[in-house]
Design a protein around this motif. Structure first.
Motif, PDB file in Angstrom:
ATOM      1  N   ARG A  90       0.831  -1.205   0.000  1.00  0.00           N
ATOM      2  CA  ARG A  90       0.000   0.000   0.000  1.00  0.00           C
ATOM      3  C   ARG A  90       0.867   1.259   0.000  1.00  0.00           C
ATOM      4  O   ARG A  90       2.069   1.213   0.183  1.00  0.00           O
ATOM      5  N   GLN A 120      -2.415  12.264  -7.822  1.00  0.00           N
ATOM      6  CA  GLN A 120      -2.495  10.831  -7.523  1.00  0.00           C
ATOM      7  C   GLN A 120      -3.451  10.549  -6.364  1.00  0.00           C
ATOM      8  O   GLN A 120      -4.066   9.479  -6.296  1.00  0.00           O
ATOM      9  N   ALA A 127     -15.274   5.618  -8.031  1.00  0.00           N
ATOM     10  CA  ALA A 127     -14.643   4.693  -7.086  1.00  0.00           C
ATOM     11  C   ALA A 127     -15.186   4.901  -5.674  1.00  0.00           C
ATOM     12  O   ALA A 127     -15.439   3.935  -4.937  1.00  0.00           O
ATOM     13  N   LEU A 158      -9.047   4.496  -0.343  1.00  0.00           N
ATOM     14  CA  LEU A 158      -8.680   4.658  -1.753  1.00  0.00           C
ATOM     15  C   LEU A 158      -7.355   5.401  -1.906  1.00  0.00           C
ATOM     16  O   LEU A 158      -6.528   5.051  -2.750  1.00  0.00           O
ATOM     17  N   ASN A 205      -4.445   3.158  -1.086  1.00  0.00           N
ATOM     18  CA  ASN A 205      -4.290   2.003  -1.961  1.00  0.00           C
ATOM     19  C   ASN A 205      -4.179   2.411  -3.424  1.00  0.00           C
ATOM     20  O   ASN A 205      -4.517   1.641  -4.322  1.00  0.00           O
ATOM     21  N   ASN A 206      -3.706   3.656  -3.629  1.00  0.00           N
ATOM     22  CA  ASN A 206      -3.448   4.145  -4.984  1.00  0.00           C
ATOM     23  C   ASN A 206      -4.678   4.013  -5.879  1.00  0.00           C
ATOM     24  O   ASN A 206      -4.575   3.636  -7.051  1.00  0.00           O
ATOM     25  N   GLN A 207      -5.860   4.299  -5.321  1.00  0.00           N
ATOM     26  CA  GLN A 207      -7.139   4.315  -6.023  1.00  0.00           C
ATOM     27  C   GLN A 207      -7.624   2.929  -6.448  1.00  0.00           C
ATOM     28  O   GLN A 207      -8.592   2.831  -7.229  1.00  0.00           O
ATOM     29  N   ASP A 208      -7.007   1.867  -5.952  1.00  0.00           N
ATOM     30  CA  ASP A 208      -7.445   0.509  -6.284  1.00  0.00           C
ATOM     31  C   ASP A 208      -8.649   0.140  -5.417  1.00  0.00           C
ATOM     32  O   ASP A 208      -8.540   0.039  -4.184  1.00  0.00           O
ATOM     33  N   VAL A 209      -9.796  -0.064  -6.062  1.00  0.00           N
ATOM     34  CA  VAL A 209     -11.039  -0.304  -5.329  1.00  0.00           C
ATOM     35  C   VAL A 209     -10.970  -1.597  -4.532  1.00  0.00           C
ATOM     36  O   VAL A 209     -11.353  -1.651  -3.347  1.00  0.00           O
ATOM     37  N   GLY A 210     -10.480  -2.678  -5.153  1.00  0.00           N
ATOM     38  CA  GLY A 210     -10.394  -3.954  -4.449  1.00  0.00           C
ATOM     39  C   GLY A 210      -9.473  -3.878  -3.244  1.00  0.00           C
ATOM     40  O   GLY A 210      -9.795  -4.371  -2.156  1.00  0.00           O
ATOM     41  N   GLY A 211      -8.320  -3.226  -3.441  1.00  0.00           N
ATOM     42  CA  GLY A 211      -7.385  -3.057  -2.327  1.00  0.00           C
ATOM     43  C   GLY A 211      -7.982  -2.214  -1.213  1.00  0.00           C
ATOM     44  O   GLY A 211      -7.752  -2.484  -0.021  1.00  0.00           O
ATOM     45  N   ASP A 261     -10.444  -4.390   0.785  1.00  0.00           N
ATOM     46  CA  ASP A 261      -9.687  -5.304   1.652  1.00  0.00           C
ATOM     47  C   ASP A 261      -9.093  -4.552   2.840  1.00  0.00           C
ATOM     48  O   ASP A 261      -9.093  -5.050   3.973  1.00  0.00           O
TER      49      ASP A 261
END
Length: 556
Positions: free
Chosen positions: A242, A282, A289, A307, A310-316, A319
């Motif tokens: 992350r 960033q 999202a 978000l 986790n660099n805008q990663d929805v799944g991350g 979690d």
């Protein structure tokens, strides 16, 4: 010659002070010189009181009650035209002194293994929630105090009270400076504190802080790289890939760009601000999202935080939020367990060196067949030395003495509870002699009250006799009588004279502990960057403008 320890606006030691010759003005001039401030803007506080030098002729430091190694808090006051009233300034200085004193007292209580007065214990944890012990007992105390003051400073920053935040953060910096440098290198709290201090400088918009700001940012960058690793690789591994540090680095680069601009280093400023702008972009969360994560049942603030980290990663992000929720539940259970342990430890009392009974060692003794209360008393008397406790438990003579001590403590507890209940009923307006007689007849408080209200007034002669009998050394209920269910273990613990509650600033201690309780392991990285974004645009424009002016300036 004496030494004086200064904290606050400037942290350090003033050496070779002649207490019988120096006046307060001389000390103020020395502190002002080292903090790059006008002398008339410096207030000095010792033992919670603002030091004044309005006597004629001026009093010496010795006459003002200042002794060798005295701790003095230095605060910066505004100019008379812009500043607070004298009363308000005194209140502010007094509050700052209270914050420092409360943090010191709590760190001393919680860092050395002593049994806390409160129903909680303050412990140092890493970002995964694991308890850590940093260095010696002195190091642990200094780190704990620094963390508490840092947490308070961050709260003041959120409230927009940057001047007070700066003073409190300076106290935190002084606390961290008492640690072994090897210990400090292991954590990123100190460099983050440096960034927070420079952020206060920036928000106050006082150009006089410029030189100090540059030095602090250099310390912060070196410290963060040491703690996080080159390009944050170590932090990335610890956080499972992350990016929690992005907002912190954005703020650092913005401040570096601001300092570079004001010192005429336009190219350095442009690079720092451009890098900060890239991180700002960033960190922007898209509406799509955010809506998706919120549709999973999470609130907006938590969803944005997840978000961003986790660099805008929805799944991350989802979690991450699930992990955080599990950690909070585990933490709550751990807090309840620890609170119950503290209550149990208070029941056993403290060792001669004012430590709590070690529950792990107590479990060992109980597991081999010893009575729990008896084993606890053996550990208490022997400073938690398991072997010595075993020797006392297996020796018939010392075992008998342990039982006598336990029975004596039970009688004291029962008498304390009974005396407390008598006082409560007397305060209702009943005659003390009648109340004592009613309690001697037995029963609960409700039954005693019924007895008192049902009986007519009587001559207190016989009751007086009972009063004297209960005051005997071993008066009160029989030692075999069980403790009432409503016994307050905190009150019983106070019987051991662990700490005189009159000397505690409970209000301020509660305030500091609340600041700690609301924080979490990632709070230092959870920064809303709206103000930073506006500042990046402002200073990039200033840099471009300054660069254009320099290019079009004619030469001779």
């Amino acid at each position: 010659m004496a030494k004086l320890k200064i904290g606050g606006t400037w942290a350090g030691v003033v050496e070779e002070v002649d207490l019988h010759a120096w006046t307060l003005a001389m000390l103020r001039d020395r502190v002002a010189e080292r903090s790059n401030s006008p002398s008339h803007c410096i207030n000095l506080i010792c033992a919670g009181k603002i030091l004044r030098d309005d006597a004629v002729p001026p009093q010496t430091l010795s006459q003002l009650g200042i002794k060798n190694n005295a701790k003095i808090l230095a605060t910066r006051a505004s100019s008379p035209q812009q500043g607070l009233s004298l009363v308000a300034q005194e209140e502010r200085c007094s509050r700052l002194a209270r914050i420092r004193a409360a943090a010191t007292a709590m760190a001393e209580r919680h860092a050395d293994g002593a049994l806390p007065v409160e129903d909680f214990n303050i412990e140092v944890e890493d970002q995964s929630g694991q308890k850590v012990r940093l260095g010696s007992e002195t190091d642990q105390r200094a780190v704990m105090m620094g963390l508490m003051l840092h947490a308070k400073g961050k709260k003041l920053i959120k409230q927009g009270n940057y001047k007070d935040a700066l003073e409190v953060l300076s106290m935190g910096e002084e606390s961290f400076s008492l640690c072994d440098s090897k210990v400090i290198e292991l954590i990123d709290n100190v460099p983050i504190l440096q960034i927070d201090m420079v952020w206060c400088y920036f928000m106050i918009r006082d150009i006089r802080w410029l030189a100090d700001a540059g030095k602090r940012l250099e310390i912060a960058r070196i410290g963060i790289e040491r703690a996080h690793g080159k390009d944050s690789l170590r932090l990335r591994l610890l956080q499972g890939g992350r990016f929690p540090e992005l907002a912190l680095h954005l703020r650092l680069e913005l401040l570096e760009g601001v300092v570079a601009y004001h010192t005429g280093q336009l190219e350095k400023s442009r690079k720092a601000l451009a890098s900060a702008r890239a991180k700002f972009v960033q960190l922007q969360v898209s509406d799509e999202a955010l809506s998706f994560v919120m549709s999973m049942g999470f609130v907006e603030r938590d969803a944005k935080r997840a978000l961003r980290m986790n660099n805008q990663d929805v799944g991350g992000a989802i979690d991450f939020l699930a992990e955080e929720k599990a950690k909070k539940l585990q933490k709550r259970e751990e807090d309840i367990r620890r609170r119950n342990e503290i209550k149990e430890q208070k029941r056993y009392g403290i060792t001669p060196l004012k430590k709590a009974v070690d529950l792990e060692r107590l479990k060992e003794l109980v597991s081999i067949g010893f009575d729990k209360e008896l084993a606890a008393e053996a550990l208490r008397q022997n400073e938690n030395d398991t072997q010595k406790a075993l020797d006392d438990l297996t020796n018939p003579e010392t075992n008998s003495a342990l039982q006598v001590t336990i029975e004596s403590r039970k009688r004291k507890r029962q008498k304390q509870v009974k005396d407390s209940e008598i006082e409560k009923v007397v305060q209702m307006g009943f005659e003390r002699a009648r109340v004592v007689a009613a309690f001697e007849a037995g029963g609960s408080v409700e039954q005693v009250l019924q007895r008192l209200t049902a009986q007519p007034e009587i001559e207190p002669t016989s009751a007086t006799i009972n009063t004297h009998s209960t005051a005997a050394p071993h008066g009160g209920a029989s030692s075999s009588t069980p403790l009432p269910n409503n016994v307050n273990f905190d009150d019983l613990y106070a019987m051991n004279e662990v700490e005189d509650s009159k000397t505690r600033d409970k209000e301020m201690e509660d305030e500091l502990s609340a600041d700690i309780a609301k924080a979490d392991a990632l709070a230092d990285y959870d920064i809303e960057v709206n103000v930073e974004g506006e500042a990046i645009i402002e200073y990039l424009a200033l840099v471009e403008s300054a660069g254009s002016c320099r290019e079009t300036t004619p030469s001779q």
